[in-house]
Design an enzyme around this catalytic site. Structure first.
Site, PDB file in Angstrom:
ATOM      1  N   PHE A 138       0.957  -1.327  -0.075  1.00 41.18           N
ATOM      2  CA  PHE A 138      -0.128  -0.085   0.238  1.00 41.18           C
ATOM      3  C   PHE A 138       0.913   1.219   0.115  1.00 41.18           C
ATOM      4  O   PHE A 138       1.606   1.636   0.850  1.00 41.18           O
ATOM      5  CB  PHE A 138      -0.810  -0.029   1.225  1.00 41.18           C
ATOM      6  CG  PHE A 138      -1.846   1.194   1.133  1.00 41.18           C
ATOM      7  CD1 PHE A 138      -3.086   1.143   0.312  1.00 41.18           C
ATOM      8  CD2 PHE A 138      -1.495   2.548   1.858  1.00 41.18           C
ATOM      9  CE1 PHE A 138      -3.836   2.309   0.393  1.00 41.18           C
ATOM     10  CE2 PHE A 138      -2.368   3.558   1.837  1.00 41.18           C
ATOM     11  CZ  PHE A 138      -3.626   3.400   0.918  1.00 41.18           C
ATOM     12  N   ASP A 223       9.400   2.729   1.463  1.00 38.99           N
ATOM     13  CA  ASP A 223       8.385   3.295   2.022  1.00 38.99           C
ATOM     14  C   ASP A 223       8.140   3.211   3.540  1.00 38.99           C
ATOM     15  O   ASP A 223       7.579   2.050   3.958  1.00 38.99           O
ATOM     16  CB  ASP A 223       6.908   2.800   1.145  1.00 38.99           C
ATOM     17  CG  ASP A 223       5.762   3.643   1.646  1.00 38.99           C
ATOM     18  OD1 ASP A 223       5.707   4.251   2.728  1.00 38.99           O
ATOM     19  OD2 ASP A 223       4.590   3.438   1.217  1.00 38.99           O
ATOM     20  N   LYS A 252       2.897   9.786   8.256  1.00 34.95           N
ATOM     21  CA  LYS A 252       2.211   9.452   9.389  1.00 34.95           C
ATOM     22  C   LYS A 252       2.612  10.185  10.696  1.00 34.95           C
ATOM     23  O   LYS A 252       2.473  11.113  11.201  1.00 34.95           O
ATOM     24  CB  LYS A 252       1.924   7.935   9.266  1.00 34.95           C
ATOM     25  CG  LYS A 252       1.058   7.492   8.379  1.00 34.95           C
ATOM     26  CD  LYS A 252       0.356   6.133   8.792  1.00 34.95           C
ATOM     27  CE  LYS A 252      -0.730   5.756   7.786  1.00 34.95           C
ATOM     28  NZ  LYS A 252      -0.308   5.377   6.483  1.00 34.95           N
TER      29      LYS A 252
HETATM   30  C1  LIG Z   1      -0.602   5.551   4.880  1.00 33.90           C
HETATM   31  C2  LIG Z   1       0.372   4.996   4.168  1.00 33.90           C
HETATM   32  C3  LIG Z   1       0.498   5.856   2.790  1.00 33.90           C
HETATM   33  C4  LIG Z   1      -0.379   7.027   2.563  1.00 33.90           C
HETATM   34  O1  LIG Z   1      -0.242   8.097   3.263  1.00 33.90           O
HETATM   35  P1  LIG Z   1      -1.338   9.072   3.267  1.00 33.90           P
HETATM   36  O2  LIG Z   1      -0.854  10.181   4.001  1.00 33.90           O
HETATM   37  O3  LIG Z   1      -2.720   8.537   3.497  1.00 33.90           O
HETATM   38  O4  LIG Z   1      -1.286   9.757   1.690  1.00 33.90           O
HETATM   39  C5  LIG Z   1       1.418   5.290   1.939  1.00 33.90           C
HETATM   40  N1  LIG Z   1       2.274   4.083   2.253  1.00 33.90           N
HETATM   41  C6  LIG Z   1       2.356   3.786   3.415  1.00 33.90           C
HETATM   42  C7  LIG Z   1       3.060   2.464   3.875  1.00 33.90           C
HETATM   43  C8  LIG Z   1       1.013   4.079   4.425  1.00 33.90           C
HETATM   44  O5  LIG Z   1       0.664   3.091   5.431  1.00 33.90           O
END
Ligand SMILES: *Cc1c(COP(=O)(O)O)cnc(C)c1O
Length: 396
Positions: A138, A223, A252
């Site tokens: 994700f 990520d 986050k």
């Molecule tokens: C939450 C998340 C995203 C996206 O972040 P947003 O601030 O919601 O756009 C991307 N990568 C990972 C691993 C995430 O957990």
């Protein structure tokens, strides 16, 4: 006004993109949230792995308030002190070199994708480069991030996505190798898959993708948006494998609730130049003052130590749950990002836990996810486990 009235009003005007839990939160204190009727909830979700330092952290709140009174926004046509300080701290924490601040995680991914394409086009001038991403990953909801998200369910209604993306299996180096050709410019993955169901990367896999990227001159993008900023017990989860990416995305917990993300590159991947990329709000003084304070408080409040201690304790307690309930199939994770996989969809269990005043969230593949504020204590773990066990007894 009662929750139900607010919810009815909200449903009149908010786009229905979430099946929201019918709770209207009002304020928070430490690791507890309170709804508009005064009901108290122990928070084991932290606003989806965001609120690391807990609610109403006075030092954090005061830093934000002071910046509100000073300067909130200037644009990136000028410098501002909080952005410079936050970038210095992020560079130090990641061991990388250059920071671009965004307003969200998905935007950080967009920047990482643009970096990969620019890196490749500078080398050979071609415009057909490919990126390898992982199944069950994700990376966000904007079009580029959605395109590298290995979940067809999120993608189906939004085609065409950006081109040149191929999907390998996580923790399967041969499946990555099989996709590499002369067009491949980058590999993107989460060191711990979050939304996909809390799957930590095998250190050998991370070392393997690093070696492949070096061998073929491709960029490695990690990520760390969910698993980074201390959540795994290290500042960044990739440190467990001792592997550094060329580009890291963070968001986050970075702003402890204020909307800030970043992509951070090493010198080699610092290829974007004036005109290539921008953001009106990105890295404004307010959000950067928040992120800067987050780094200070990580040290002052010994956050990593607490994550390691509480992560171990949470692990032990969830192992007991796994041993005692046959509907628990697997237990995965590190530090304060852990998941229990159930034999069936755990939505009813999560609901039963919430009715007992403990907030839990699910993830893909029948997983309940445990991502509490990084400041929880043993008594909070015990309180959550009690509600979880009662709920499991109820639903079984
Ligand atoms: C939450 C998340 C995203 C996206 O972040 P947003 O601030 O919601 O756009 C991307 N990568 C990972 C691993 C995430 O957990």
């Amino acid at each position: 006004m009662k929750s139900k009235e607010y919810i009815d009003r909200g449903e009149q005007v908010l786009l229905h993109t979430y099946n929201r839990t019918p709770i209207v939160f009002d304020h928070g204190e430490g690791v507890y949230l309170y709804d508009v009727e005064g009901k108290k909830y122990l928070d084991f979700a932290a606003g989806i792995a965001v609120f690391g330092l807990g609610y109403h952290n006075e030092k954090f709140d005061n830093a934000v308030k002071a910046q509100v009174d000073k300067l909130v926004h200037t644009s990136n046509l000028y410098y501002n002190v909080p952005a410079i300080e936050a970038a210095e701290k992020l560079v130090k924490a990641t061991g990388l070199n250059r920071v671009f601040f965004t307003n969200s995680g998905t935007e950080a991914i967009e920047g990482a994708i643009k970096t990969a394409r620019k890196y490749a086009i500078k080398k050979d001038g071609k415009t057909d480069h490919e990126i390898i991403a992982m199944n069950h990953s994700f990376h966000g909801r904007s079009m580029g991030a959605l395109s590298v998200t290995g979940n067809p369910h999120y993608q189906e209604d939004f085609r065409p996505l950006i081109g040149g993306i191929k999907f390998a299996d996580y923790n399967d180096l041969d499946s990555v190798k099989a996709l590499i050709n002369e067009k491949t410019c980058a590999i993107i993955l989460e060191p711990i898959q979050g939304e996909g169901g809390i799957y930590p990367a095998d250190p050998k896999f991370l070392k393997g993708v690093r070696a492949l990227c070096d061998e073929h001159d491709m960029l490695l993008i990690f990520d760390e948006i969910q698993c980074g900023m201390g959540r795994s017990g290290k500042m960044f989860a990739s440190e467990y494998a001792g592997v550094k990416p060329d580009v890291m995305t963070v968001a986050k917990a970075l702003g402890n609730g204020l909307p800030i993300g970043a992509f951070v590159t090493n010198e080699k991947a610092a290829v974007l130049v004036p005109g290539d990329h921008g953001s009106t709000y990105g890295g404004n003084p307010l959000v950067c003052a928040a992120a800067s304070k987050v780094f200070d408080l990580f040290e002052e409040e010994h956050i990593l130590e607490n994550v390691n201690e509480m992560g171990t304790y949470l692990w032990e307690r969830l192992e007991e749950v796994k041993a005692n309930y046959s509907m628990v199939k697997d237990h995965r994770g590190k530090g304060l990002i852990q998941g229990l996989e159930f034999t069936e969809n755990p939505a009813a269990i999560a609901k039963a836990v919430i009715s007992r005043g403990v907030i839990l969230i699910t993830a893909e593949n029948n997983v309940i996810r445990f991502v509490p504020p990084l400041v929880i204590k043993k008594e909070h773990v015990d309180e959550m486990i009690k509600a979880l066990e009662e709920s499991l007894d109820e639903v079984k």
